[in-house]
Scaffold this active site. Structure first.
Site: not given
Ligand code: PEP
Length: 239
Positions: A6-8, A92, A94, A162, A168, A198, A220
């Protein structure tokens, strides 16, 4: 096993092109797993073009349930289909935290995407305060209920667990914590379950070895082609 990046809100169309070219090279002969990237809308077309024939799927990060209409800022499943996107992430954390996404709108997005013949990664997960208050299972059950009701078990539906406190932050759920949550989710809906929060090349193997963990949603660590390729390679060893 599915590893999805997931590039966000990272990577312009030209950056997406460069990334996808090097991912094709770095991914080399990683076998036995499905791989996907989820660029921002404006970079979808370039990613799809660059990854054509590679076996790497391209997903959007969100999609609306209506076919079209007065929904400024949203895009439809038909638009994704025309681009040849494979599917979309929905719900997600976010989107839930910053953009008013609710359990019900997540389910509506998931249903429309499945109905359109696309694949869905639907995200669920508790806040740190909810985990501390022993509410993790209640939160997961509440978030999953409308998805179960509106979509149910489907071959194109994947759930991503998640925990919000692990996204993040560098605070990964322990393999045991991930497994416990996944086993709980599996009892509610038996579809492939991704862990997200993460995930890095050095912890992917242990997390992906858990019996109820069927892949990862990676933020990330998906932004650098070599890092993402190493993470996929670590996952493929235990797939
Ligand atoms: C995500 O954006 O879904 C995610 C899990 O981010 P990260 O791996 O940076 O924690």
């Amino acid at each position: 096993m599915l590893i999805a990046g997931n590039w966000k809100m990272f990577k312009t169309p030209s950056e997406a092109k460069t990334f996808c070219r090097s991912l094709r090279e770095s991914i080399g002969d990683v076998e036995g797993i499905d791989i996907a990237v989820c660029p921002p809308y404006v970079s979808l077309a370039n990613a799809i073009e660059e990854l054509a024939g590679s076996g790497i799927d391209v997903y959007a990060q969100n999609v609306h349930w209506a076919e079209n209409g007065a929904f400024t800022g949203e895009i439809s499943t038909g638009m994704l289909t025309e681009l040849a996107a494979a599917g979309s992430i929905v719900g997600h954390s976010e989107r839930r935290q910053y953009f008013g996404e609710t359990d019900d709108t997540v389910a509506k997005r998931a249903k429309a995407t499945i109905d359109a013949g696309l694949k869905v990664i639907a995200c669920v997960g508790e806040l740190e305060s909810e985990r501390d208050a022993n509410e993790t299972e209640a939160v997961l059950a509440r978030q999953l209920a409308p998805i179960v009701q509106q979509v149910g078990v489907h071959e194109r539906l994947v759930i991503a667990y998640e925990p919000v406190w692990a996204i993040g932050t560098g605070k990964t759920a322990s393999p045991a914590q991930a497994e416990e949550a996944h086993a709980f989710i599996r009892g509610i809906i038996d579809v492939p379950l991704l862990y997200g929060g993460s995930v890095k090349p050095d912890n992917a193997g242990e997390l992906m070895s858990q019996p109820n963990v069927n892949g990862a949603l990676v933020g990330g660590a998906s932004l650098d082609a070599d890092t993402f390729a190493s993470l996929c390679a670590a996952a493929s060893v235990v797939a």
